[in-house]
Design a protein around this motif. Structure first.
Motif, short mmCIF file in Angstrom:
data_model
loop_
_atom_site.label_atom_id
_atom_site.label_comp_id
_atom_site.label_asym_id
_atom_site.label_seq_id
_atom_site.Cartn_x
_atom_site.Cartn_y
_atom_site.Cartn_z
N LEU A 98 92.69 34.76 48.06
CA LEU A 98 93.66 35.83 47.63
C LEU A 98 92.71 36.82 46.53
O LEU A 98 93.26 38.20 46.45
CB LEU A 98 94.99 35.48 46.62
CG LEU A 98 95.85 34.52 48.25
CD1 LEU A 98 97.36 34.28 47.42
CD2 LEU A 98 95.86 35.38 49.23
N LEU A 99 91.86 36.50 45.74
CA LEU A 99 91.16 37.13 44.79
C LEU A 99 90.49 38.05 45.60
O LEU A 99 90.38 39.52 45.24
CB LEU A 99 90.72 36.54 43.89
CG LEU A 99 91.46 35.42 43.09
CD1 LEU A 99 89.94 34.56 42.07
CD2 LEU A 99 91.67 36.18 41.57
N ARG A 100 90.15 37.44 47.03
CA ARG A 100 89.38 38.56 47.11
C ARG A 100 90.04 39.92 48.25
O ARG A 100 89.58 40.87 47.97
CB ARG A 100 88.40 38.19 48.20
CG ARG A 100 87.40 37.44 48.06
CD ARG A 100 86.00 36.20 48.52
NE ARG A 100 87.31 35.29 49.29
CZ ARG A 100 86.48 34.44 50.77
NH1 ARG A 100 85.02 34.63 51.42
NH2 ARG A 100 86.41 33.59 51.26
N LEU A 101 90.88 39.02 48.67
CA LEU A 101 91.70 40.04 49.44
C LEU A 101 92.39 41.05 48.17
O LEU A 101 92.38 42.16 48.35
CB LEU A 101 92.93 39.80 50.00
CG LEU A 101 93.12 38.91 51.66
CD1 LEU A 101 94.48 38.50 52.14
CD2 LEU A 101 92.11 40.20 52.30
N ARG A 102 92.57 41.02 46.55
CA ARG A 102 93.41 41.61 46.04
C ARG A 102 92.45 42.83 45.58
O ARG A 102 92.89 44.10 45.22
CB ARG A 102 94.00 40.92 45.08
CG ARG A 102 95.68 40.13 45.56
CD ARG A 102 95.45 38.53 44.25
NE ARG A 102 96.14 39.29 43.03
CZ ARG A 102 97.04 39.35 42.22
NH1 ARG A 102 98.62 39.23 43.21
NH2 ARG A 102 97.99 40.63 41.53
N ALA A 103 91.44 41.93 45.83
CA ALA A 103 90.01 43.09 45.42
C ALA A 103 90.16 44.35 46.15
O ALA A 103 88.49 45.16 45.88
CB ALA A 103 89.20 42.36 44.70
N GLY A 104 90.24 44.07 47.55
CA GLY A 104 89.99 44.79 48.80
C GLY A 104 89.01 44.77 49.52
O GLY A 104 88.77 45.25 49.93
N ASP A 105 88.50 43.35 49.25
CA ASP A 105 87.36 42.67 50.19
C ASP A 105 88.32 42.01 51.38
O ASP A 105 88.05 40.84 51.29
CB ASP A 105 86.64 41.43 49.26
CG ASP A 105 85.57 40.61 50.27
OD1 ASP A 105 85.64 41.01 51.38
OD2 ASP A 105 85.59 40.08 49.54
N ALA A 106 87.72 42.58 52.30
CA ALA A 106 88.36 41.79 53.77
C ALA A 106 87.43 41.57 54.62
O ALA A 106 87.60 42.22 56.21
CB ALA A 106 89.88 42.81 54.17
N GLY A 107 86.30 41.12 54.15
CA GLY A 107 84.73 42.00 54.78
C GLY A 107 84.97 40.57 56.23
O GLY A 107 84.06 40.71 57.45
N ALA A 108 85.69 39.83 55.98
CA ALA A 108 86.07 38.47 56.86
C ALA A 108 86.96 38.61 57.63
O ALA A 108 87.47 37.78 59.00
CB ALA A 108 86.12 37.36 56.00
#
Lengths: 555, 555
Positions: A98-108
């Protein structure tokens, strides 16, 4: 099954892409929680998720010819490559996810999302993917908290999320045998609703119940809040239908068999690495006529643990049984605040930032629940009460049990509210035999507090026992702390310390969250080098092209 | 655990080489059985086993250098190549095994018998055997009834029976967790005796209990007479220690885990093909303070089946529950004759030779047993009695339950007495879901009667239900018939017909006897082609030289 989740109360259940549940069910962090955290030195720092259109995605790499071939199998309306679909199938629901998604990181994010209609379409997709060497990520509810949806991404190989949402039928219901065929894509509430039309219930109610699916329950060896009464999901499975890259596989001709190893047990917990579970034949029971939920206070966690052991070893398990340690009791997770009412447990708040319960002697909160036929339920409740009262437990007010039940699916919503305030919250769990449980509890707690405390994150580490067995139980830890500058790195360090502590104390690295990528470092310790070799051999047999979830479960 | 087997009553327990139990426990066929069989047209034809020195053995083929290497590992006193040792490790205890032994055919005898002292010696033997390509047959109690001790014998490869009798220690007893480490070579009675010193019991009591071992229980997924209360043996196993040709393997860190597939379940039922189980960590319980055994008469088998379903689905299982069909009730197997007393059930004897119960309306015999703490046992007995009485059952005299219990290990002795009279007796079993049980019963029964009847062998086919599950139960068939000119061939044909009928009716090919060589033809139908492929892949990983039980379980 009465639905009590917040999502149920609000109509639409489509979850936000960056968290848990629908936006309509989100609420700000309750003031009393905010105040408690401030007193503990855990600073709030409001942080909103980035807007959807600012999420960063890698370019979709699915070749046109592959996309067309997939569309030929499932229909062009069931192959999606647009950003939102890819983002919604990116990773699971761990806090670092969630932290990555919330930061806009959808690299995966996967390159495409494919929604087959049935078992045969899954088979066809797997055949195509094997030929074209497309990586396939089976996707149920998307609720993995162990990196189970983020496989290795071999260079140049496109990744497709295989969303099983359309495999959502209730098949044959065999009332006489007490079994039902459930489509892998059925979410918890829908499965219960369909069974309820027949007067039946599965009784499998994990924290993730609102979104997790039947196939996911099986693939991850899920265990529900009522596992002490209904059994773990693996105990509810009597048959499986699986689509593998090399063909169909059906298992389960009898309640039990001596026809060699029980291969159902090889697919339960296989985490999409061996095949795609498309249907589960599950044990079902009549809808409970009577439900009782009660709250207790026991003198301390050690006493409570011994009481639970007495119940479990004496075949006197309630349907639901959950004992919070001192910190969780004070932290209020054991008894959520009532709407419009005062917080149930704000405590005197003398926490040091590493131990909320220091100096408190208010005892520990215990919830017991009973579901079933009325006389049996009432008698069991009375028997358990006798053991608890004799062991020093004190019965709480009549609302304590129902309060817990009302809030039973609330934790992931609360996490979103905490993340909105820049506060970190995550869980991990283990299990062990009764004799190992005290050292396991102390070891994991010390590891988490030590690691996060050293990073000056003022951790609060809470724990409860649930999932009782005759020979042991699980420990479920909830951690709340400041995020600091690198929450993902800090958590990785804490999780590593906790994992090492679990292994050192003789526990299992996961009781019901599965291996995914996050628990892989400890799999050798858990099942031995030969165990890992065996899993690899099975993988090579069923998925020779290595298209299914590479790196998940089997490295 | 009160021992009630005949062997226990007579001092020495060393069994005869050609049958079951010590010679001192053998008794002639009771006159009433003799009379009953005569009336059914099953002729007696007294036939004694050949003397030991007339048994025909192939020459021992173990090279001297291999024998010396084995002696270096286990000590020269623990490598045997003399005839009696080889004969005593030749085949198992199926009726066709006994017919061949009694006739002096020990063609399947191993070339040597090796008795390792511990896990490390087993490991060393397997390493040596892998290097020298010696076939190893793990040997516990020698009680297999499915050809599990008669592996394929690849040309020129010597065969060693690995007798685990010396791995007979009770290891660590964890009273708090309710677990105990049990050596694989412990026979049932010895395991119970050692546990009883700690006030504990395993509660696993299969028909073969007097001679079968802990390792064998695990390797074959044994299920005991009290499985409805204590659980199948696989449910009692929490940990396993296994010696494989490629090293040691230990499993079981918690009562339950989500750390991938449950690999214990891959070793349970592995029948010595993947490794040698050297120790089991098992769930144990306090010795039962109270034991109740009762006899009932239910109107007919169908009614009784429905009553058992009601009990099992309602979580009201007795510890022991066994419902005989009409034929078994009349045949007396449901209630053995009391010493010095009249036969319990000689019936009116109007049998046709294919259906002993034709025209009889005496109902069906049901045994219920309860073991545990006194109040719980008495209450459960009362609850079950309520269901049974409401369903038309009639309570038999007070001796009916204890009569069954006294005779519970008697069947294999009776078989020896029948074979002494040239009368064939054998069993087979299956299990299915409640909805499939009536057709499964009818199908198997018709297949056995059809096949043996066509051979003019006047078969009597009896059946009982035992091993209750919420979703189904097992069916256990006993066949008594004339031997005719080719009993082994006739039985093979009947067994084939029964196996085909089991598959056609949707049952499992074996509920608790394992696969061995006898059930291999149906393994594909049971676990699918992919299941067989997976077993082969596991076998190649753990036993790359293919030394362990070639042809057993995995072809």
């Amino acid at each position: 099954m009465t639905s009590t989740g917040q999502a149920r109360r609000t109509g639409s259940t489509e979850p936000v892409w960056w968290g848990w549940g629908p936006a309509s069910a989100h609420e700000p962090l309750p003031d009393e929680v905010r105040g408690l955290l401030a007193r503990l030195g855990i600073p709030a720092r409001p942080t909103a998720p980035v807007p959807l259109d600012q999420v960063r995605l890698p370019p979709a790499r699915l070749p046109v010819v592959a996309r067309e071939a997939l569309a030929t199998i499932v229909g062009s309306g069931h192959v999606h490559t647009h950003d939102e679909a890819r983002i919604r199938h990116c990773r699971g629901r761990s806090t670092t996810d969630l932290l990555r998604l919330r930061a806009g990181d959808a690299g995966a994010a996967p390159d495409a999302v494919v929604l087959p209609a049935d078992h045969d379409e899954v088979l066809a997709v797997l055949r195509l993917a094997s030929r074209e060497r497309i990586v396939v990520v089976p996707f149920g509810g998307g609720t993995s908290v162990v990196g189970g949806l983020e496989p290795a991404r071999p260079a140049e190989r496109p990744v497709v999320a295989l969303d099983l949402a359309r495999l959502d039928a209730l098949g044959r219901v065999d009332r006489e045998s007490g079994t039902a065929e459930l489509g892998a894509g059925l979410r918890g509430p829908r499965a219960e609703a369909l069974l309820a039309e027949h007067g039946l219930s599965l009784g499998h109610v994990p924290q993730s119940w609102e979104y997790a699916t039947i196939g996911g329950f099986a693939a991850t060896r899920s265990s529900g809040q009522a596992s002490a009464g209904y059994g773990r999901f693996d105990e509810l499975v009597v048959g499986l239908r699986v689509a593998t890259p090399v063909g169909s596989w059906e298992l389960g001709r009898a309640p039990a068999s001596a026809a060699g190893p029980d291969l159902r047990e090889l697919l339960l917990g296989s985490e999409g690495a061996f095949g795609v579970i498309t249907q589960v034949v599950a044990r079902v029971r009549p809808l409970p006529a009577r439900r009782i939920f009660e709250g207790w206070s026991v003198p301390d966690f050690a006493t409570g643990t011994r009481l639970l052991r007495t119940l479990a070893a004496g075949d006197l398990r309630p349907t639901v049984c959950r004992l919070s340690d001192e910190t969780e009791t004070v932290g209020g997770l054991a008894r959520p605040p009532r709407p419009g009412g005062p917080a149930a447990a704000t405590g005197s708040g003398s926490g040091t930032g590493t131990d909320l319960a220091d100096g408190l002697t208010g005892g520990c909160h215990l919830v017991t629940g009973y579901e079933g036929a009325a006389p049996a339920v009432e008698r069991r409740a009375a028997e358990v009460a006798g053991v608890l009262l004799a062991g020093g437990a004190r019965r709480l007010d009549a609302a304590a049990g129902p309060d817990w039940e009302r809030g039973r699916f609330r934790a992931p919503y609360l996490r979103d509210a905490l993340l909105d305030q820049g506060i970190f919250a995550e869980t991990l769990e283990t299990a062990g035999f009764w004799a190992t449980l005290p050292a396991l509890y102390a070891g994991v707690r010390a590891a988490l507090i030590g690691s996060l405390g050293a990073a000056q994150l003022s951790p609060v580490v809470m724990c409860h026992i649930s999932h009782l067995y005759a020979t042991g139980a699980s420990l479920y830890f909830t951690v709340v702390c400041a995020q600091g500058v690198d929450p993902i790195g800090s958590w990785r360090a804490a999780k590593t310390a906790a994992g090492d502590a679990i292994v050192a104390a003789g526990g299992t690295i996961t009781h019901h969250h599965a291996v995914g990528t996050e628990h892989r470092p400890w799999l050798d310790a858990e099942i031995g080098g030969l165990g890992v070799d065996v899993l690899r051999a099975v993988k090579r047999t069923l998925d020779p092209a290595g298209i299914l979830n590479p790196g998940i479960l089997v490295a």
